[in-house]
Design a protein around this motif. Structure first.
Motif, PDB file in Angstrom:
ATOM      1  N   THR A  49      10.846   4.146   7.749  1.00  0.00           N
ATOM      2  CA  THR A  49      10.904   5.290   8.008  1.00  0.00           C
ATOM      3  C   THR A  49      11.683   6.409   7.404  1.00  0.00           C
ATOM      4  OG1 THR A  49      12.588   4.525   9.791  1.00  0.00           O
ATOM      5  CG2 THR A  49      10.132   4.520  10.271  1.00  0.00           C
ATOM      6  N   TYR A  92      13.570   7.638   3.754  1.00  0.00           N
ATOM      7  CA  TYR A  92      13.420   7.116   2.258  1.00  0.00           C
ATOM      8  C   TYR A  92      13.618   8.338   1.589  1.00  0.00           C
ATOM      9  CZ  TYR A  92       8.647   9.369   2.614  1.00  0.00           C
ATOM     10  OH  TYR A  92       7.678  10.151   2.912  1.00  0.00           O
ATOM     11  N   ASP A 116       4.181  -4.299   8.227  1.00  0.00           N
ATOM     12  CA  ASP A 116       4.958  -4.818   7.166  1.00  0.00           C
ATOM     13  C   ASP A 116       4.628  -4.279   5.914  1.00  0.00           C
ATOM     14  OD1 ASP A 116       2.481  -5.754   7.001  1.00  0.00           O
ATOM     15  OD2 ASP A 116       2.841  -7.858   6.580  1.00  0.00           O
ATOM     16  N   ILE A 117       4.117  -3.119   5.829  1.00  0.00           N
ATOM     17  CA  ILE A 117       3.411  -2.474   4.532  1.00  0.00           C
ATOM     18  C   ILE A 117       3.864  -1.004   4.590  1.00  0.00           C
ATOM     19  CG2 ILE A 117       2.026  -2.006   2.648  1.00  0.00           C
ATOM     20  CD1 ILE A 117       0.702  -4.853   3.228  1.00  0.00           C
ATOM     21  N   SER A 118       4.545  -0.534   3.167  1.00  0.00           N
ATOM     22  CA  SER A 118       4.554   0.770   3.254  1.00  0.00           C
ATOM     23  C   SER A 118       4.006   1.278   1.679  1.00  0.00           C
ATOM     24  CB  SER A 118       5.885   1.493   3.161  1.00  0.00           C
ATOM     25  OG  SER A 118       6.545   1.340   4.398  1.00  0.00           O
ATOM     26  N   LEU A 146       5.076   9.168   1.414  1.00  0.00           N
ATOM     27  CA  LEU A 146       4.513   7.881   2.028  1.00  0.00           C
ATOM     28  C   LEU A 146       3.073   8.220   2.351  1.00  0.00           C
ATOM     29  CD1 LEU A 146       4.952   5.151   3.575  1.00  0.00           C
ATOM     30  CD2 LEU A 146       5.596   6.539   5.545  1.00  0.00           C
ATOM     31  N   LYS A 149       7.533  -3.793   3.951  1.00  0.00           N
ATOM     32  CA  LYS A 149       8.227  -3.682   5.196  1.00  0.00           C
ATOM     33  C   LYS A 149       8.036  -2.172   5.336  1.00  0.00           C
ATOM     34  CE  LYS A 149      12.763  -3.031   7.622  1.00  0.00           C
ATOM     35  NZ  LYS A 149      13.902  -3.114   7.724  1.00  0.00           N
ATOM     36  N   TYR A 150       7.730  -1.705   6.493  1.00  0.00           N
ATOM     37  CA  TYR A 150       7.475  -0.111   6.955  1.00  0.00           C
ATOM     38  C   TYR A 150       8.704   0.341   7.135  1.00  0.00           C
ATOM     39  CZ  TYR A 150       6.415   3.924   9.682  1.00  0.00           C
ATOM     40  OH  TYR A 150       6.337   5.168  10.087  1.00  0.00           O
ATOM     41  N   LYS A 200       0.849   3.176   5.825  1.00  0.00           N
ATOM     42  CA  LYS A 200       1.900   2.215   6.270  1.00  0.00           C
ATOM     43  C   LYS A 200       1.078   1.440   7.157  1.00  0.00           C
ATOM     44  CE  LYS A 200       2.659   5.969   9.776  1.00  0.00           C
ATOM     45  NZ  LYS A 200       3.502   6.801  10.372  1.00  0.00           N
ATOM     46  N   LYS A 201       1.751   0.114   7.296  1.00  0.00           N
ATOM     47  CA  LYS A 201       1.195  -1.001   8.422  1.00  0.00           C
ATOM     48  C   LYS A 201       2.415  -1.493   8.810  1.00  0.00           C
ATOM     49  CE  LYS A 201      -3.076  -2.168   6.427  1.00  0.00           C
ATOM     50  NZ  LYS A 201      -4.176  -3.065   5.712  1.00  0.00           N
ATOM     51  N   THR A 212       5.569  -1.773  -0.504  1.00  0.00           N
ATOM     52  CA  THR A 212       6.726  -2.689  -0.228  1.00  0.00           C
ATOM     53  C   THR A 212       6.382  -3.512   1.136  1.00  0.00           C
ATOM     54  OG1 THR A 212       7.674  -1.534   1.660  1.00  0.00           O
ATOM     55  CG2 THR A 212       8.172  -0.682  -0.311  1.00  0.00           C
ATOM     56  N   PHE A 252       4.029   4.209  -1.092  1.00  0.00           N
ATOM     57  CA  PHE A 252       4.499   5.379  -1.371  1.00  0.00           C
ATOM     58  C   PHE A 252       3.720   5.779  -2.888  1.00  0.00           C
ATOM     59  CE2 PHE A 252       7.787   3.140   0.740  1.00  0.00           C
ATOM     60  CZ  PHE A 252       8.196   4.147   1.502  1.00  0.00           C
TER      61      PHE A 252
END
Length: 376
Positions: A64, A66, A84-86, A78, A61-62, A81-82, A59, A88
């Protein structure tokens, strides 16, 4: 590579990556939902290959919070993560999932993504590609190898490209394995048995006692054995049919009407095979293990079998004489005609209508050449 650039790069990759084979391996396009962008590393989960038995959703966006759910006990976690990135990881907890497609629902801070994954099994792949000629398999594999070279030429390999490389490499090896194994001879399907050399034990012998309600011809080989001896798979392949509940009273289902057509005669012949297992080999041929006393419990339609794997035991099921004592494995092997319109679509009747090995050949010819089909 930023997420936006990654998406642009990925779309360009899709444009140059035309789909050239038919088992539904497809690259996954980005999906948008409530101003969020999602994409999966591919649309496929390979249930029989550990390294490909899960997949990934990325995605822009990060998140928290889900929740991931879906068919066949789909589960997600998950794993990256960064800002602006998630990322899964999606996998199926139900290992015996028999679906060809599963739907996964991902709830991310109110944004909902519904994603379908193709479930690719080795059985499904074999069911399709065993009906291809070596020439066609070679052409498909050449195209796959060329696509692998193109993907490897990119300087950077985001997760989606790496995934596609893994899937393409698996398919390339899968097809090459079929081609290589087709060079092997069939294993004698009864341990310790020898090739039959008597006229009434090999293909094309007349069977006048049933010529009015079948074609009156012996289609296969009879391998002498003792009652209860194990029969084994003559080749690597797949189990496409099992009959394990035959009763002597089922012989009453024989259609002995006059002027029977070919279909009715083949159906009668099928009854006379009694308990049986059909194995589709690497060559695409179908072997009919007939008159079995028992089919082993673990032998099921949809399973992949190995060369030499036990399938059942010698018996006389389907034989009209309860006192019959000439115990043997009767095994016709029908040759795949490789009809393109039938790839993965052959029916039981189609298999029964295929020509058997050495159909119409003389006794001397069969005795001289059956060694080219079976190992010594």
């Amino acid at each position: 590579m930023t997420f936006k650039k990654s998406i642009i790069f990925y779309i360009l990759l899709i444009l140059v990556s035309a789909l050239f084979f038919s088992y539904s391996l497809v690259f996954a396009l980005p999906i948008t939902s409530k101003n969020y962008i999602f994409y999966s590393s591919s649309n496929n989960i390979f249930k029989d290959k550990l390294s490909l038995s899960s997949n990934y959703i990325v995605t822009n966006k990060y998140f928290t919070n889900y929740k991931i759910s879906g068919d066949c006990s789909a589960f997600g976690e998950l794993v990256g993560k960064k800002a602006d990135i998630s990322i899964f990881k999606i996998k199926l907890l139900k290992k015996d999932c028999d679906k060809t497609k599963v739907s996964v629902k991902i709830n991310l801070d109110g944004a909902v993504l519904n994603k379908d994954f193709n479930i690719v099994s080795d059985y499904k792949l074999y069911s399709n590609y065993l009906d291809f000629t070596n020439e066609d398999l070679g052409k498909i594999n050449d195209a796959i190898k060329q696509k692998i070279v193109e993907l490897k030429s990119f300087e950077k390999s985001p997760i989606k490209i790496k995934r596609n490389l893994l899937e393409l490499s698996y398919m390339s090896n899968f097809l090459q394995d079929i081609i290589d194994k087709r060079k092997e001879k069939y294993k004698i399907p009864v341990l310790g048995a020898s090739m039959p050399n008597k006229k009434h034990k090999i293909p094309n012998t007349a069977r006048p006692y049933r010529e009015t309600y079948t074609d009156g011809i012996h289609h296969g080989w009879d391998f002498d054995a003792e009652k209860g001896d194990s029969v084994i798979s003559l080749d690597d392949g797949i189990v496409i049919r099992v009959v394990d509940d035959f009763l002597f009273s089922d012989l009453g289902k024989l259609n002995k009407s006059k002027n029977l057509g070919e279909d009715d005669k083949l159906k009668n012949l099928d009854i006379l095979r009694g308990n049986q297992v059909w194995v589709k080999t690497m060559k695409g041929d179908v072997a009919f293990y007939s008159h079995l006393e028992e089919v082993f419990d673990d032998v099921k339609v949809g399973m992949v079998v190995g060369k030499g794997q036990p399938l059942g035991t010698i018996g006389i099921s389907g034989v009209p004489d309860k006192n019959y004592s000439d115990y043997h494995l009767h095994i016709p092997v029908h040759k795949n005609p490789y009809i393109k319109s039938k790839h993965g679509k052959n029916t039981y009747m189609d298999y029964m209508m295929w020509d058997w090995y050495f159909k119409g050949e003389s006794l001397d010819y069969i005795l001289e050449n059956q060694k080219n089909i079976f190992e010594k």
